[in-house]
Design a protein around this motif. Structure first.
Motif, PDB file in Angstrom:
ATOM      1  N   ASN A  94       0.807  -1.218   0.000  1.00 26.52           N
ATOM      2  CA  ASN A  94       0.000   0.000   0.000  1.00 26.52           C
ATOM      3  C   ASN A  94       0.840   1.269   0.000  1.00 26.52           C
ATOM      4  N   VAL A  95       2.108   1.151   0.401  1.00 27.05           N
ATOM      5  CA  VAL A  95       2.932   2.332   0.648  1.00 27.05           C
ATOM      6  C   VAL A  95       3.027   3.253  -0.564  1.00 27.05           C
ATOM      7  N   GLU A  96       3.360   2.710  -1.720  1.00 27.05           N
ATOM      8  CA  GLU A  96       3.561   3.554  -2.907  1.00 27.05           C
ATOM      9  C   GLU A  96       2.269   4.275  -3.302  1.00 27.05           C
ATOM     10  N   THR A  97       1.151   3.545  -3.302  1.00 24.94           N
ATOM     11  CA  THR A  97      -0.133   4.155  -3.677  1.00 24.94           C
ATOM     12  C   THR A  97      -0.514   5.267  -2.709  1.00 24.94           C
ATOM     13  N   TYR A  98      -0.342   5.017  -1.416  1.00 29.15           N
ATOM     14  CA  TYR A  98      -0.724   6.017  -0.411  1.00 29.15           C
ATOM     15  C   TYR A  98       0.213   7.233  -0.457  1.00 29.15           C
ATOM     16  N   PHE A  99       1.491   7.009  -0.809  1.00 32.44           N
ATOM     17  CA  PHE A  99       2.427   8.118  -0.970  1.00 32.44           C
ATOM     18  C   PHE A  99       1.979   9.015  -2.129  1.00 32.44           C
ATOM     19  N   GLU A 100       1.553   8.389  -3.210  1.00 30.20           N
ATOM     20  CA  GLU A 100       1.050   9.160  -4.355  1.00 30.20           C
ATOM     21  C   GLU A 100      -0.208   9.946  -3.970  1.00 30.20           C
ATOM     22  N   GLN A 101      -1.124   9.307  -3.223  1.00 28.62           N
ATOM     23  CA  GLN A 101      -2.356   9.992  -2.821  1.00 28.62           C
ATOM     24  C   GLN A 101      -2.066  11.137  -1.856  1.00 28.62           C
ATOM     25  N   ALA A 102      -1.062  10.960  -1.000  1.00 26.05           N
ATOM     26  CA  ALA A 102      -0.662  12.036  -0.085  1.00 26.05           C
ATOM     27  C   ALA A 102      -0.186  13.256  -0.864  1.00 26.05           C
ATOM     28  N   THR A 103       0.585  13.004  -1.926  1.00 30.24           N
ATOM     29  CA  THR A 103       1.117  14.100  -2.739  1.00 30.24           C
ATOM     30  C   THR A 103      -0.003  14.778  -3.531  1.00 30.24           C
ATOM     31  N   GLU A 104      -0.934  13.984  -4.060  1.00 28.96           N
ATOM     32  CA  GLU A 104      -2.095  14.560  -4.751  1.00 28.96           C
ATOM     33  C   GLU A 104      -2.877  15.475  -3.807  1.00 28.96           C
ATOM     34  N   TYR A 105      -3.100  15.002  -2.599  1.00 31.86           N
ATOM     35  CA  TYR A 105      -3.829  15.789  -1.603  1.00 31.86           C
ATOM     36  C   TYR A 105      -3.099  17.106  -1.325  1.00 31.86           C
ATOM     37  N   LEU A 106      -1.777  17.030  -1.214  1.00 33.35           N
ATOM     38  CA  LEU A 106      -0.974  18.227  -0.934  1.00 33.35           C
ATOM     39  C   LEU A 106      -1.137  19.272  -2.034  1.00 33.35           C
ATOM     40  N   PHE A 107      -0.983  18.847  -3.295  1.00 37.39           N
ATOM     41  CA  PHE A 107      -1.085  19.808  -4.397  1.00 37.39           C
ATOM     42  C   PHE A 107      -2.513  20.338  -4.547  1.00 37.39           C
ATOM     43  N   GLU A 108      -3.486  19.458  -4.381  1.00 36.45           N
ATOM     44  CA  GLU A 108      -4.874  19.855  -4.612  1.00 36.45           C
ATOM     45  C   GLU A 108      -5.453  20.669  -3.455  1.00 36.45           C
ATOM     46  N   LYS A 109      -5.296  20.177  -2.218  1.00 41.07           N
ATOM     47  CA  LYS A 109      -5.948  20.800  -1.066  1.00 41.07           C
ATOM     48  C   LYS A 109      -5.082  21.834  -0.359  1.00 41.07           C
ATOM     49  N   LYS A 110      -3.797  21.600  -0.272  1.00 42.21           N
ATOM     50  CA  LYS A 110      -2.915  22.513   0.448  1.00 42.21           C
ATOM     51  C   LYS A 110      -2.404  23.658  -0.427  1.00 42.21           C
ATOM     52  N   LEU A 111      -2.130  23.344  -1.702  1.00 42.17           N
ATOM     53  CA  LEU A 111      -1.627  24.385  -2.612  1.00 42.17           C
ATOM     54  C   LEU A 111      -2.717  24.938  -3.521  1.00 42.17           C
ATOM     55  N   GLY A 112      -3.889  24.299  -3.508  1.00 42.09           N
ATOM     56  CA  GLY A 112      -5.026  24.806  -4.290  1.00 42.09           C
ATOM     57  C   GLY A 112      -4.853  24.698  -5.781  1.00 42.09           C
ATOM     58  N   LEU A 113      -4.183  23.657  -6.256  1.00 41.26           N
ATOM     59  CA  LEU A 113      -3.904  23.500  -7.689  1.00 41.26           C
ATOM     60  C   LEU A 113      -4.835  22.463  -8.315  1.00 41.26           C
ATOM     61  N   GLN A 114      -5.110  22.635  -9.594  1.00 43.66           N
ATOM     62  CA  GLN A 114      -5.990  21.719 -10.325  1.00 43.66           C
ATOM     63  C   GLN A 114      -5.161  20.594 -10.931  1.00 43.66           C
ATOM     64  N   LEU A 115      -5.451  19.354 -10.553  1.00 42.35           N
ATOM     65  CA  LEU A 115      -4.727  18.211 -11.092  1.00 42.35           C
ATOM     66  C   LEU A 115      -5.285  17.844 -12.466  1.00 42.35           C
ATOM     67  N   GLU A 116      -4.400  17.428 -13.363  1.00 44.57           N
ATOM     68  CA  GLU A 116      -4.779  17.072 -14.720  1.00 44.57           C
ATOM     69  C   GLU A 116      -4.965  15.561 -14.856  1.00 44.57           C
ATOM     70  N   GLU A 117      -5.967  15.151 -15.598  1.00 43.64           N
ATOM     71  CA  GLU A 117      -6.166  13.729 -15.879  1.00 43.64           C
ATOM     72  C   GLU A 117      -5.060  13.221 -16.793  1.00 43.64           C
ATOM     73  N   MET A 118      -4.644  11.964 -16.583  1.00 42.69           N
ATOM     74  CA  MET A 118      -3.621  11.357 -17.434  1.00 42.69           C
ATOM     75  C   MET A 118      -4.137  10.004 -17.922  1.00 42.69           C
ATOM     76  N   PRO A 119      -4.397   9.886 -19.212  1.00 44.72           N
ATOM     77  CA  PRO A 119      -4.933   8.630 -19.763  1.00 44.72           C
ATOM     78  C   PRO A 119      -3.891   7.516 -19.747  1.00 44.72           C
ATOM     79  N   GLY A 120      -4.380   6.285 -19.743  1.00 43.39           N
ATOM     80  CA  GLY A 120      -3.484   5.134 -19.809  1.00 43.39           C
ATOM     81  C   GLY A 120      -2.836   4.835 -18.467  1.00 43.39           C
ATOM     82  N   SER A 121      -1.845   3.926 -18.492  1.00 39.93           N
ATOM     83  CA  SER A 121      -1.171   3.513 -17.255  1.00 39.93           C
ATOM     84  C   SER A 121       0.299   3.907 -17.222  1.00 39.93           C
ATOM     85  N   LYS A 122       0.869   4.232 -18.377  1.00 41.95           N
ATOM     86  CA  LYS A 122       2.283   4.587 -18.428  1.00 41.95           C
ATOM     87  C   LYS A 122       2.443   6.101 -18.375  1.00 41.95           C
ATOM     88  N   HIS A 123       2.455   6.626 -17.169  1.00 43.83           N
ATOM     89  CA  HIS A 123       2.593   8.074 -16.991  1.00 43.83           C
ATOM     90  C   HIS A 123       3.167   8.362 -15.606  1.00 43.83           C
TER      91      HIS A 123
END
Length: 506
Positions: free
Chosen positions: A350-379
């Motif tokens: 679970n560690v890697e997935t939760y680390f990614e979600q923590a960073t998403e939360y930081l950019f979205e909720k703490k810095l107020g930035l809009q995250l962009e969708e990324m199609p596919g799995s290789k990104h």
């Protein structure tokens, strides 16, 4: 809170005391200079030998020594090791009053201190105090030796001093708040406690050194955490602890636990009453704890496990990712013990997935930035618009040791940059630490990108610092975060980030 997080909240006088505590013959006159020199030498501040040496009070004035110990006990027992000045004054005086009260309770004293030990130690105490109103170094050393011989704690010493009218001061007189402030100054000059100011003055033991202070002071666990350990033992085991000390064992489990706390029976003393087999069984019930070792090592493993337990609620109960943000440093460094103890992860994967979600939360909720969708799995792990013509990409790297930036990752990141439809202005790599080789690879990736992509390396603790403090650098009523803060090819340390926020966000 780590020292580097406390520095912005410290004024010149208190910064100066911290500098003087571990950097000799350094004369600075500006606050920013002091903060910079502390950050550059922070490993010296954290040095075990320095901390242990400055916690040796044997040659210090008796009143300062006593109050230093009581202050540290109060701070070590508080949530996050921080108290307001007003709270600290009250708790120290309350603690003195409690010791005075307990010393007058004959049943308590008879159960707490062995009769022979109490009689001999009291005789020596009386002799030491007889000639004047102070104890010399020779007398203090004798008392230390006697305590070790009779297995008496420093609190036992205070109880017996109280019985002869020498605690906290002569005839049981309490110390004043001015006396407490004098000790607080001494602890600051030793680099053990720092003073900060926000809505009120606060005193705090920086988390960088709190574990050393806890064990040197004999404060193995916070009361709240210790109670959790006791609740996890069965009633028979708890009664055995009291029985071994000839203390009343009657009552329900809650009453037994309360009695163990009241009599200041340390976690290690409690666990020493369990057999080796019981300790092993107890360890097996705790996920992620090392089971092997001798009895002493098993006891230490249990204490370390509970030391990692926190009662802190999610910082944002409206978003399940906030718990991952709260433990972002532990996810980045794969601190499985802390993550399991705090029930952040169920499985290691679970560690890697939760680390990614923590960073998403930081950019979205703490810095107020809009995250962009990324199609596919290789990104990459994340994508944000940098401006109308370019984007910022980021990737998380969770590693137990410092991130080395291997060639396989270099090729992978270069592929991400070249396959992106828009220009990649910044490629941000988030990890708990970086090697020198990683810094070299970042410079190389910038060149190979062929589009002047900034390749920034940032530690999780520094990224979280930005998340919590960036608004302080804006004069706007509705501030907006500027991604130019990350637009640099470098290892982005705290000072560099602070300097960039000062002129970019402002």
């Amino acid at each position: 809170m780590q020292l580097q997080d406390l520095l912005p909240l410290m004024s010149k006088m208190y910064l100066s005391r911290t500098v003087d505590s571990f950097l000799k013959d350094v004369k600075l006159y500006e606050e920013d200079e002091m903060r910079n020199i502390i950050l550059k030498n922070i490993e010296e501040f954290r040095n075990d030998k320095r901390v242990k040496s400055n916690l040796n009070f044997r040659t210090t004035d008796r009143d300062i020594t006593l109050l230093n110990r009581l202050i540290l006990k109060c701070l070590l027992g508080s949530q996050n090791y921080i108290l307001t000045e007003k709270q600290l004054h009250k708790e120290v005086l309350d603690l003195q009053s409690q010791i005075l009260h307990d010393s007058q309770d004959e049943d308590y004293m008879n159960a707490k201190i062995d009769a022979t030990a109490g009689r001999v130690y009291t005789a020596v105490l009386n002799t030491a105090w007889l000639k004047d109103d102070a104890l010399n170094e020779h007398e203090i050393n004798i008392l230390y030796t006697l305590r070790d011989e009779f297995n008496l704690s420093i609190r036992d010493h205070y109880l017996l001093e109280s019985k002869i009218g020498r605690f906290p001061r002569k005839n049981g007189k309490l110390h004043s708040t001015q006396n407490i402030d004098q000790s607080l100054k001494d602890l600051q000059q030793r680099g053990i406690v720092v003073r900060i100011k926000s809505d009120a003055p606060y005193y705090v033991i920086p988390s960088d050194i709190v574990r050393i202070v806890r064990y040197e002071m004999g404060e193995e666990l916070r009361t709240e955490t210790y109670q959790q350990l006791l609740k996890d033992l069965n009633l028979t085991q708890l009664k055995q602890v009291l029985s071994s000390m000839n203390i009343n064992t009657s009552g329900v489990k809650e009453a037994i636990i309360e009695r163990i706390i009241k009599y200041n029976i340390l976690p290690s003393q409690t666990l020493a009453n369990l057999s080796n087999t019981e300790l092993t069984q107890f360890l097996r019930s705790k996920e992620g704890v090392r089971i092997s070792g001798n009895k002493e090592e098993k006891i230490q493993n249990i204490i370390d496990y509970y030391e990692n337990i926190t009662t802190k609620a999610d910082s944002d109960p409206t978003d399940e990712r906030s718990i991952y943000y709260d433990f972002m440093d532990q996810l980045a460094s794969r601190n499985y013990k802390a993550l399991r103890a705090n029930r952040v992860i169920q499985k290691d994967v679970n560690v890697e997935t939760y680390f990614e979600q923590a960073t998403e939360y930081l950019f979205e909720k703490k810095l107020g930035l809009q995250l962009e969708e990324m199609p596919g799995s290789k990104h990459t792990d994340g994508r944000i618009k940098f401006d109308t013509k370019s984007v910022m990409l980021w990737d998380n790297k969770s590693t137990e040791k410092a991130y080395t930036f291997p060639n396989a990752h270099f090729d992978q990141f270069l592929g991400y940059i070249r396959s992106e439809k828009m220009r990649v202005a910044v490629f941000l790599i988030v990890a708990h630490d970086f090697t020198q080789e990683a810094i070299n690879q970042a410079q190389k990736l910038k060149v190979f990108s062929e589009q002047d992509t900034g390749v920034a390396l940032i530690r999780t603790e520094d990224l979280k610092y930005i998340a919590e403090h960036w608004k302080e650098y804006s004069e706007q009523k509705k501030p907006e975060f500027n991604l130019q803060v990350f637009n640099l090819t470098a290892e982005m340390n705290r000072q560099l980030l602070t300097n960039r926020m000062e002129w970019i966000i402002n």
